[in-house]
Design an enzyme around this catalytic site. Sequence first.
Site, PDB file in Angstrom:
ATOM      1  N   TYR A 166      27.559  26.921  83.074  1.00 49.92           N
ATOM      2  CA  TYR A 166      27.351  26.238  81.792  1.00 49.92           C
ATOM      3  C   TYR A 166      26.297  25.126  81.938  1.00 49.92           C
ATOM      4  O   TYR A 166      25.408  24.969  81.092  1.00 49.92           O
ATOM      5  CB  TYR A 166      28.703  25.677  81.371  1.00 49.92           C
ATOM      6  CG  TYR A 166      28.771  24.960  80.063  1.00 49.92           C
ATOM      7  CD1 TYR A 166      28.694  25.651  78.861  1.00 49.92           C
ATOM      8  CD2 TYR A 166      28.970  23.580  80.018  1.00 49.92           C
ATOM      9  CE1 TYR A 166      28.795  24.984  77.656  1.00 49.92           C
ATOM     10  CE2 TYR A 166      29.083  22.902  78.821  1.00 49.92           C
ATOM     11  CZ  TYR A 166      28.986  23.610  77.635  1.00 49.92           C
ATOM     12  OH  TYR A 166      29.097  22.940  76.444  1.00 49.92           O
ATOM     13  N   LYS A 170      22.835  24.917  79.945  1.00 45.64           N
ATOM     14  CA  LYS A 170      22.594  23.806  79.015  1.00 45.64           C
ATOM     15  C   LYS A 170      21.368  22.982  79.405  1.00 45.64           C
ATOM     16  O   LYS A 170      20.697  22.423  78.536  1.00 45.64           O
ATOM     17  CB  LYS A 170      23.845  22.931  78.921  1.00 45.64           C
ATOM     18  CG  LYS A 170      24.997  23.596  78.163  1.00 45.64           C
ATOM     19  CD  LYS A 170      24.593  24.015  76.755  1.00 45.64           C
ATOM     20  CE  LYS A 170      25.754  24.124  75.798  1.00 45.64           C
ATOM     21  NZ  LYS A 170      25.345  24.662  74.481  1.00 45.64           N
TER      22      LYS A 170
HETATM   23  P1  NAI Z   1      33.917  26.272  69.621  1.00 46.91           P
HETATM   24  O1  NAI Z   1      34.482  27.254  70.579  1.00 46.91           O
HETATM   25  O2  NAI Z   1      34.822  25.643  68.635  1.00 46.91           O
HETATM   26  O3  NAI Z   1      32.697  26.921  68.815  1.00 46.91           O
HETATM   27  C1  NAI Z   1      31.777  27.791  69.393  1.00 46.91           C
HETATM   28  C2  NAI Z   1      31.551  28.932  68.437  1.00 46.91           C
HETATM   29  O4  NAI Z   1      30.546  29.810  68.956  1.00 46.91           O
HETATM   30  C3  NAI Z   1      32.802  29.800  68.227  1.00 46.91           C
HETATM   31  O5  NAI Z   1      33.100  29.879  66.846  1.00 46.91           O
HETATM   32  C4  NAI Z   1      32.429  31.131  68.814  1.00 46.91           C
HETATM   33  O6  NAI Z   1      33.036  32.250  68.166  1.00 46.91           O
HETATM   34  C5  NAI Z   1      30.923  31.130  68.655  1.00 46.91           C
HETATM   35  N1  NAI Z   1      30.263  32.052  69.585  1.00 46.91           N
HETATM   36  C6  NAI Z   1      30.533  32.227  70.898  1.00 46.91           C
HETATM   37  N2  NAI Z   1      29.737  33.162  71.415  1.00 46.91           N
HETATM   38  C7  NAI Z   1      28.932  33.589  70.414  1.00 46.91           C
HETATM   39  C8  NAI Z   1      27.892  34.544  70.334  1.00 46.91           C
HETATM   40  N3  NAI Z   1      27.538  35.263  71.412  1.00 46.91           N
HETATM   41  N4  NAI Z   1      27.257  34.729  69.164  1.00 46.91           N
HETATM   42  C9  NAI Z   1      27.627  34.008  68.058  1.00 46.91           C
HETATM   43  N5  NAI Z   1      28.634  33.109  68.074  1.00 46.91           N
HETATM   44  C10 NAI Z   1      29.267  32.894  69.232  1.00 46.91           C
HETATM   45  O7  NAI Z   1      33.203  25.150  70.511  1.00 46.91           O
HETATM   46  P2  NAI Z   1      32.456  23.776  70.119  1.00 46.91           P
HETATM   47  O8  NAI Z   1      33.042  22.711  70.933  1.00 46.91           O
HETATM   48  O9  NAI Z   1      32.375  23.626  68.650  1.00 46.91           O
HETATM   49  O10 NAI Z   1      31.007  24.046  70.716  1.00 46.91           O
HETATM   50  C11 NAI Z   1      29.827  24.175  69.944  1.00 46.91           C
HETATM   51  C12 NAI Z   1      28.631  23.985  70.858  1.00 46.91           C
HETATM   52  O11 NAI Z   1      28.606  22.645  71.344  1.00 46.91           O
HETATM   53  C13 NAI Z   1      28.619  24.889  72.078  1.00 46.91           C
HETATM   54  O12 NAI Z   1      27.305  25.288  72.376  1.00 46.91           O
HETATM   55  C14 NAI Z   1      29.136  23.986  73.168  1.00 46.91           C
HETATM   56  O13 NAI Z   1      28.746  24.417  74.443  1.00 46.91           O
HETATM   57  C15 NAI Z   1      28.514  22.670  72.761  1.00 46.91           C
HETATM   58  N6  NAI Z   1      29.145  21.500  73.318  1.00 46.91           N
HETATM   59  C16 NAI Z   1      30.356  21.081  72.860  1.00 46.91           C
HETATM   60  C17 NAI Z   1      30.919  19.928  73.382  1.00 46.91           C
HETATM   61  C18 NAI Z   1      32.164  19.362  72.846  1.00 46.91           C
HETATM   62  O14 NAI Z   1      32.498  18.215  73.227  1.00 46.91           O
HETATM   63  N7  NAI Z   1      32.901  20.070  71.988  1.00 46.91           N
HETATM   64  C19 NAI Z   1      30.283  19.201  74.495  1.00 46.91           C
HETATM   65  C20 NAI Z   1      28.997  19.687  74.863  1.00 46.91           C
HETATM   66  C21 NAI Z   1      28.478  20.813  74.299  1.00 46.91           C
END
Ligand code: NAI
Length: 302
Positions: A166, A170
């Site tokens: 990851y 990133k």
């Molecule tokens: P989450 O799991 O709630 O949302 C991620 C979404 O991406 C999910 O709805 C999932 O179905 C969708 N997804 C996964 N693979 C996919 C694909 N191949 N094609 C289309 N959609 C896909 O997670 P969250 O926390 O909302 O994360 C959103 C972004 O923020 C991610 O990129 C994550 O790595 C990043 N992030 C989040 C942090 C946090 O504190 N929540 C910290 C640092 C980064």
Amino acid sequence: MGNVSFENKTVIVTGSGNGLGKAYALEFASRGANVVVNDVGGSVDGSGAANAPADLVVEEIKNAGGNAVANYDSVATQDGGQSIVNTALEAFGDLHAVVNNAGILRDKSFSKMTEEEFSSVLDVHLKGTFYVCQPAFNHMKEKGFGRFVNISSPSGIFGNFGQLNYGAAKMGIVGLTNVMAIEGAKYNIKANALAPNATTRMTEALFGEDFAKMFNVDNVTPLVVYLASESCEVTHEIFTAGAGRFSRIGISTDVGYYNPTATADDISENFDKVRDLSNPVYPGSILDEMPLFNLAMQQGDE
Ligand code: NAI
């Protein structure tokens, strides 16, 4: 409402069926944007698929009087990326901003990580960002306007145990964004990276209960929305947001230590000078590092 408007603008938010992406999509729509709600609807580790997460967000936007369309393609293939961009163009006739937010986790300590765990995370985050950005960028280039907000992570920029796959993906997104910003400059395309911190299904196990309450998804959204807007004039920068804190992250260098005949022993004796960042410079491209070589030579001559 202030000056951050999305009237007559179309925005793609990948992975916006849940968590942070959903919060971004709702806010874009409330500011007048036509939103493409993309989500495969899988679990945090990337397994499974469902239409419901994207459909529910579209329904919520429409019920509030906004415009949105669902797309269920995976960002992790070139066809998927093209199809997501096509959805925007077919439904709304244009595309102005993309938030590359879709993501999964396959955490494991480095010594135990399988190649599949490494590759699957790179496929969604890094390659996924490439696959969506390229057709979007080419459209924006023709139109002379575009905004990209590429979602990075503190786990890549600063490092975090168990997230080698990851973290690599990133930080790769930061590199990709830097070059998009440089190549997009003459077409009024701005590209910035943002590292969020928020409680979602992805992080709830990581944050304790007290922390979880502080890190609301709505505290990341304002900066993402601003960076995706016409009001945003900055490009090639990295930001962080969480719990009400909004800040820039810099990749800097300094003049350093100059000695054209240096040996490893000289480095050992002068390592503090090599590491010194007390007068940081933040290069906007490799060209911006060049003056530092001259400066180092001049200081060496003094
Ligand atoms: P989450 O799991 O709630 O949302 C991620 C979404 O991406 C999910 O709805 C999932 O179905 C969708 N997804 C996964 N693979 C996919 C694909 N191949 N094609 C289309 N959609 C896909 O997670 P969250 O926390 O909302 O994360 C959103 C972004 O923020 C991610 O990129 C994550 O790595 C990043 N992030 C989040 C942090 C946090 O504190 N929540 C910290 C640092 C980064």
